[in-house]
Structures are given as C-alpha cells and as structure tokens.
Design an enzyme around this catalytic site. Structure first.
Site, PDB file in Angstrom:
ATOM      1  N   LYS A 117     -13.615  17.094  11.840  1.00  0.00           N
ATOM      2  CA  LYS A 117     -14.443  17.035  13.051  1.00  0.00           C
ATOM      3  C   LYS A 117     -14.691  18.456  13.539  1.00  0.00           C
ATOM      4  O   LYS A 117     -13.820  19.090  14.097  1.00  0.00           O
ATOM      5  CB  LYS A 117     -13.750  16.219  14.135  1.00  0.00           C
ATOM      6  CG  LYS A 117     -13.703  14.761  13.811  1.00  0.00           C
ATOM      7  CD  LYS A 117     -13.576  13.890  15.055  1.00  0.00           C
ATOM      8  CE  LYS A 117     -13.422  12.440  14.658  1.00  0.00           C
ATOM      9  NZ  LYS A 117     -12.063  12.005  14.407  1.00  0.00           N
ATOM     10  N   THR A 146       0.874  -1.178   0.000  1.00  0.00           N
ATOM     11  CA  THR A 146       0.000   0.000   0.000  1.00  0.00           C
ATOM     12  C   THR A 146       0.908   1.225   0.000  1.00  0.00           C
ATOM     13  O   THR A 146       2.095   1.120   0.318  1.00  0.00           O
ATOM     14  CB  THR A 146      -0.896   0.044   1.255  1.00  0.00           C
ATOM     15  OG1 THR A 146      -0.033   0.098   2.382  1.00  0.00           O
ATOM     16  CG2 THR A 146      -1.775  -1.170   1.350  1.00  0.00           C
ATOM     17  N   TRP A 169     -19.077  15.175  12.366  1.00  0.00           N
ATOM     18  CA  TRP A 169     -18.236  14.927  11.195  1.00  0.00           C
ATOM     19  C   TRP A 169     -18.781  15.645   9.969  1.00  0.00           C
ATOM     20  O   TRP A 169     -19.977  15.596   9.690  1.00  0.00           O
ATOM     21  CB  TRP A 169     -18.172  13.432  10.895  1.00  0.00           C
ATOM     22  CG  TRP A 169     -17.274  12.684  11.833  1.00  0.00           C
ATOM     23  CD1 TRP A 169     -16.565  13.216  12.860  1.00  0.00           C
ATOM     24  CD2 TRP A 169     -17.012  11.288  11.830  1.00  0.00           C
ATOM     25  NE1 TRP A 169     -15.871  12.233  13.498  1.00  0.00           N
ATOM     26  CE2 TRP A 169     -16.121  11.034  12.895  1.00  0.00           C
ATOM     27  CE3 TRP A 169     -17.420  10.219  11.041  1.00  0.00           C
ATOM     28  CZ2 TRP A 169     -15.648   9.768  13.187  1.00  0.00           C
ATOM     29  CZ3 TRP A 169     -16.939   8.961  11.340  1.00  0.00           C
ATOM     30  CH2 TRP A 169     -16.061   8.721  12.387  1.00  0.00           C
ATOM     31  N   GLU A 224      -5.885  -4.136  -0.100  1.00  0.00           N
ATOM     32  CA  GLU A 224      -6.123  -5.234   0.848  1.00  0.00           C
ATOM     33  C   GLU A 224      -7.313  -6.103   0.471  1.00  0.00           C
ATOM     34  O   GLU A 224      -7.560  -7.127   1.107  1.00  0.00           O
ATOM     35  CB  GLU A 224      -6.362  -4.662   2.258  1.00  0.00           C
ATOM     36  CG  GLU A 224      -5.127  -4.113   2.942  1.00  0.00           C
ATOM     37  CD  GLU A 224      -4.883  -2.642   2.663  1.00  0.00           C
ATOM     38  OE1 GLU A 224      -5.336  -2.157   1.614  1.00  0.00           O
ATOM     39  OE2 GLU A 224      -4.233  -1.982   3.488  1.00  0.00           O
TER      40      GLU A 224
HETATM   41  P1  ADP Z   1      -3.530   3.590  -1.292  1.00  0.00           P
HETATM   42  O1  ADP Z   1      -4.339   4.728  -1.842  1.00  0.00           O
HETATM   43  O2  ADP Z   1      -3.476   3.570   0.201  1.00  0.00           O
HETATM   44  O3  ADP Z   1      -2.286   3.339  -1.994  1.00  0.00           O
HETATM   45  P2  ADP Z   1      -5.516   1.814  -2.310  1.00  0.00           P
HETATM   46  O4  ADP Z   1      -5.415   2.095  -3.738  1.00  0.00           O
HETATM   47  O5  ADP Z   1      -5.699   0.444  -1.868  1.00  0.00           O
HETATM   48  O6  ADP Z   1      -4.253   2.266  -1.594  1.00  0.00           O
HETATM   49  O7  ADP Z   1      -6.611   2.786  -1.742  1.00  0.00           O
HETATM   50  C1  ADP Z   1      -7.813   2.337  -1.229  1.00  0.00           C
HETATM   51  C2  ADP Z   1      -8.614   3.512  -0.792  1.00  0.00           C
HETATM   52  O8  ADP Z   1      -8.948   4.353  -1.896  1.00  0.00           O
HETATM   53  C3  ADP Z   1      -9.932   3.146  -0.194  1.00  0.00           C
HETATM   54  O9  ADP Z   1      -9.801   2.744   1.135  1.00  0.00           O
HETATM   55  C4  ADP Z   1     -10.721   4.448  -0.360  1.00  0.00           C
HETATM   56  O10 ADP Z   1     -10.396   5.374   0.649  1.00  0.00           O
HETATM   57  C5  ADP Z   1     -10.199   4.988  -1.659  1.00  0.00           C
HETATM   58  N1  ADP Z   1     -11.136   4.670  -2.742  1.00  0.00           N
HETATM   59  C6  ADP Z   1     -11.035   3.712  -3.665  1.00  0.00           C
HETATM   60  N2  ADP Z   1     -12.074   3.741  -4.523  1.00  0.00           N
HETATM   61  C7  ADP Z   1     -12.882   4.741  -4.130  1.00  0.00           C
HETATM   62  C8  ADP Z   1     -14.131   5.272  -4.577  1.00  0.00           C
HETATM   63  N3  ADP Z   1     -14.772   4.810  -5.649  1.00  0.00           N
HETATM   64  N4  ADP Z   1     -14.660   6.302  -3.875  1.00  0.00           N
HETATM   65  C9  ADP Z   1     -14.049   6.801  -2.785  1.00  0.00           C
HETATM   66  N5  ADP Z   1     -12.870   6.357  -2.320  1.00  0.00           N
HETATM   67  C10 ADP Z   1     -12.286   5.336  -2.978  1.00  0.00           C
END
Ligand code: ADP
Length: 561
Positions: A437, A185, A442, A329
C-alpha cells in the site's frame, strides 16, 4: 414432488470401484521410496484398499475417526486414501515439509488414532512420538524386508499389517456428506486450520476437474501428479484419474529436475501438474540438456503465480502450459487458464498475456470481487478487490473451530486480491497480506515479479513491502540470480523501466536467496522479516521509521523527524 431417480450417495470408494470394473489393468506406477519403479493397477489398488479398510475395521477404527498419513506420492498412499475413506473414517494427510512442532500440533489437533508414515519419517516420528498423545499405533509404509528398527508404539510394516486380513470385506455405506479427508492449510498466519472434505465434495470436485476445459483427463492419458497427496487434496488427482481411467505415475520423494524428467519421458506422461518451484527445476534441466518431451500435451502450473516466462519457456519446448488457481479450502480447484473463444486462436505475446491470467471458473465455482465493505465490484478487468467464492466443494468452516467464514451470500473470502473481466477471466494481483500500500494505492507485487522474472539473469524474484515514512510502504525487489549469472541493481531497474508504471518501480533491489514454504511457495513473510529494517536509498537515515523496540534519543518512537 421428488424425482423418481435412484438415491445413490456420492461416495469416494465408488470411484475406485468404477476404475476396477472398467479400467482394472490401467497402471499405477511409482518411483518407490525404497528406489525401484513399482507397478500395479486399479484392480489391485482396490483389492488392497479393501484390505486396509478391513484392517482398520478390525483395529477398531469407526466412522469419523481420524487416520493420519505422513507420506509421499506412492501407490500405498493411494490405497490408504480409499481404505480409510471406504469405512467412513477420515484420511488426515499431514505435510512432512512442515516444522516438526507444526506436524505434532496438527496431528494432535486432529486427534488421529493411527499414523501411517513412510519409513524415511521414522527418525522424525521417534523424536515426536512422546508428544503424539492420541496415536495408538504407527504403520510404516514398507514391507518386512525394508522395515527399520524402531521404538515407535505398535510399529508394524504396512505389508504385514494388511496381510493380517483376507480382503473379504465390503465398503461401509453412509451419507454422502460424511467427512472423508482432512487437510490443514499451511498456517502462514497463526495456527494451521483444518479443511474437512466430504465424500460429496470430493466426488463433485473430481467430476469438475475432469472436464475437458479444466484438467481434461481421459482414459488415454497418463498423468503424473507432482502435487503431493498431502497438499490441497492432491488437486483431486487421486479421484479424477481413476474416475476416467488415466494411468497414474507417482514420483515418490524425488522431485528434482532430472528425476521428474526421467519419469515423464520413460512413462510417456501426457498430463502433469505441480507448483512453479518444481517446474523451474524441470525447465532448467531440460534447457541445459536440450531435452524434449514429445508425449506431454499439457502441464498445469498452480499453487502460486507462474511468471509468464515459464509458460513461454514450456511453449518453446512444445509443451502446452497453463495455470490453475485454487486453494485448500476449495477442494482445491477454482479456475483454469484455458483459452476460450474469442481467444482460442491467439498467438505470440497476446496468447501469453491471456495465459498469464488465472483463468475462468468451471461449473460448480462461483466468484465475485468486493471492496473491503463487501460491496460487489464490476467485472471490467480493472477494478480489483477481495476475491470470494462459493460452491459445493468450497469450505463453510474449519475443523474444530466455530469461526463464521462465509458472508451473507454464502461466499468464502479467499484472501486473494483480483480483477475479473467481462469474459470472466480472473487475475490475481496479490494475496491480501502481500499487497503493497503506497500512498493509499495498491501496488501488485505479482505484476512486478512477472516482469522482473523475464530478465535473462534471474532465477526467481519476490517483491515485498518495506516501510516508508512518506508513502507508508514501498516495493523492494529481491532477486535470486541463475547459477553463474550476475545482475546489478541498475541493470535490473533499467530492465523494468517502461514495463511497469513509474510509481510501481521498486525503491531498491537486493540479491538474496528466495526462501520457500512447505508447499513450495515463496515465503514472503520471512523476506518481510529479513528486510523489516531495510533502509531504502530514497529514505535518509534520519527519516527512517524506528523498528519495534528501537527508541529515539528522547526515548520515544520517532516516526517523523
Ligand atoms: P497455503 O499456501 O496457504 O498452504 P494453498 O495451497 O491452499 O495453501 O494456497 C492457496 C493460495 O495460493 C491462493 O489463495 C493463492 O494466493 C495462491 N495461488 C494458488 N494458485 C495460484 C495461481 N495460479 N496464481 C496466483 N496465486 C495462486
């Protein structure tokens, strides 16, 4: 009593075997790193992946060894995935957009023995190679003709490397729970964490994503995965496309609007997927040149929340755009914004509102939302809380860490805050670290962003929390205007007026360039840092909270003067 059916482990290599058997001539097209368009097919990909496997075997790579890749989306990268996984080694995809120190940290953490990289990354690797203590040899993904001169240890051109074996080789067989892929990640907080996919989780994820109401690919589709092979398991495209026999088009390193448009048009792509930043560039290019893509029947936007105006803009061009939500994940797909009964006939603003949700979970993903103490919240579309998920392609831990990441019911906390309604549609209101917040309540940054993004002069927006002496935090709206367009703070605020709750109105608006992460998302942590000391007009200088290291005249932090 056990069933009397065959014990047939779910192994990734069976997917390419199937594609080679049933769709051998289906094309895999790449805009190569060297420039020209390259064409091959599933039959050839399998043959060459077997050579990769044989070569790795000959080089002493065994079950469980890590082989790293640092590469764009190309046919060679796909061959590596199957070749590495097909002997039970682990394909560790490294994101080249990370900072060099992070790249070195990740490769070392995974203890990869071989690193396969595009030629464009040779200068970077030459700088890093002294720190890459476990890498025994570098394979450069090109042929002899295009092989750069390099001092990298054991460097060899990929084509020469696989030509050193005859391809007379069989995949290895092992348990379906064997690790297949490793993807870190982005580590926006702390060090990156490695998600370790298994063969079983990849096969199940592909069966899940190929369903009609998820990505819905078929043997008649041509798919262009913008999402990189190094990000979140390529959203399973490297598995789901050959599984059903779709033609694949790989964009290589060029993701600008005109280059992506050209490939979508020339290859008659029917289905594509990527992050909002790339779609923004495509949309602007298509709008400015008044272009259309008649073959494209679906475009999936994921990785970050797309503003509804983006979905609407594609609809106007005749392209059905919907969003997908998920995370590294989860393998990574978690939900798709597909219209199911009773919403399938919606039109106009109602349709757009429904498509602006993150959609519902497909089979093999279970979701719940809870409060901070783990108590389940109702599925009423109003209560929002921590979004937690479980299923056979959801992580239960991180590579090399002993952290307990599941709750007592086996759910993984996604770090997102969401609502779920009675129809099972989920809406992300924020990432938990991005929520604002204010006075104990929120405020959803995403909802404000969605409204502000529709302003005609706006290219991209981000809403972040800034400290406030009375309310704790208040929203600050950061706006990047379209090239050549102008917008003032007062016009933007007037535009928001009445479209969001009064107490959600940003306390200030600033014009700035929006920074992005290595996976193309808005880098809110950087914006928060940039505006840490931003003085909101509603806060007089005397009541401003002091920043770290700043002291009042008496020498003590003065929070309320
Ligand atoms: P990182 O951004 O940490 O490298 P990921 O690509 O796995 O890793 O990111 C996942 C995160 O991206 C999700 O937990 C969420 O916050 C955000 N995300 C993914 N798709 C969407 C979506 N369609 N709308 C809003 N948030 C999204």
């Amino acid at each position: 009593m056990l069933g009397l059916m065959q014990d047939w482990p779910l192994l990734c290599q069976r997917i390419i075997d199937h594609a080679a058997a049933c769709h051998p001539n289906r094309e895999v097209v790449t805009r190569s790193i060297e420039g020209p368009i390259h064409r091959t097919n599933y039959g050839e990909i399998r043959k060459r992946a077997l050579k990769v496997a044989q070569r790795l075997d000959r080089d002493g790579i065994v079950l469980g060894d890590r082989v790293a890749t640092l590469a764009w989306n190309t046919w060679r990268h796909m061959e590596l995935w199957y070749g590495i996984m097909g002997i039970g080694a682990i394909c560790h995809t490294v994101n080249p957009r990370l900072f060099p120190e992070q790249i070195a940290w990740i490769i070392n953490h995974a203890k990869g023995r071989i690193l396969c990289a595009d030629a464009t990354f040779v200068p970077l690797l030459e700088k890093l190679s002294g720190h890459l203590e476990f890498i025994e040899r570098f394979v450069i993904l090109t042929d002899r003709e295009n092989m750069p001169n390099t001092s990298l240890r054991g460097a060899i051109a990929y084509e020469d490397w696989i030509d050193g074996v005859d391809g007379d080789f069989a995949w290895k067989s092992f348990d379906e729970n064997t690790a297949a892929g490793l993807c870190y990640t982005s580590g926006t907080t702390g060090n990156p964490k490695g998600v370790l996919y298994s063969h079983r989780s990849n096969v199940l994820q592909s069966l899940m994503t190929a369903q009609a109401d998820v990505m819905g690919l078929s043997c008649n589709d041509t798919v262009l995965p913008i999402v990189p092979l190094f990000h979140a398991n390529s959203w399973a495209y490297v598995f789901q496309a050959p599984m059903v026999g779709s033609k694949i088009v790989f964009p290589g390193a060029k993701l600008d609007g005109p280059s992506v448009y050209e490939l979508l048009r020339d290859e008659n792509v029917t289905s594509t997927a990527g992050v909002p930043t790339v779609w923004l560039m495509l949309q602007q290019h298509m709008e400015s040149e008044n272009l259309r893509l008649p073959s494209l029947r679906n475009l999936t936007i994921g990785g970050a929340a797309p503003p509804p105006t983006m979905i609407e803009g594609f609809q106007r061009m005749g392209i059905a755009a919907r969003q997908g939500w998920g995370m590294t994940e989860m393998g990574p797909v978690g939900s798709i914004g597909y219209l199911k009964p009773p919403f399938e006939g919606l039109t106009g603003a109602e349709k757009l509102a429904q498509l602006s949700s993150q959609g519902f979970a497909p089979f093999l993903v279970e979701m719940k939302i809870t409060d901070d103490f783990g108590a389940k919240l109702p599925r009423d579309g109003k209560a929002f809380g921590r979004l937690k998920v479980r299923g056979p392609s959801v992580a239960k831990g991180y590579f090399g860490l002993n952290d307990q990441v599941l709750d007592e019911e086996g759910y993984f906390d996604t770090g997102d805050v969401a609502t779920i309604d009675e129809h099972a549609y989920m809406r992300i209101t924020d990432r938990s670290k991005d929520v604002i917040k204010s006075g104990g309540e929120w405020i959803s940054s995403i909802e404000i962003e969605n409204v502000a993004a529709a302003h005609p002069s706006v290219q991209e927006v981000a809403v972040i929390a800034v400290p406030h002496p009375k309310w704790g935090e208040r929203p600050l709206l950061v706006v990047q205007t379209k090239p050549g367009a102008e917008a003032s703070k007062s016009t933007i605020l007037a535009y928001l007026e009445g479209k969001i709750a009064k107490w959600w109105m940003p306390d200030d608006v600033v014009m700035d360039t929006i920074p992005h992460t290595a996976t193309g998302k808005v880098r809110k942590s950087e914006l928060r840092e940039r505006y840490r000391n931003h003085q909101l007009p509603s806060v007089s200088a005397s009541s401003r909270p002091l920043s770290d290291g700043e002291t009042s005249k008496s020498g003590r932090a003065n929070l309320h003067s």
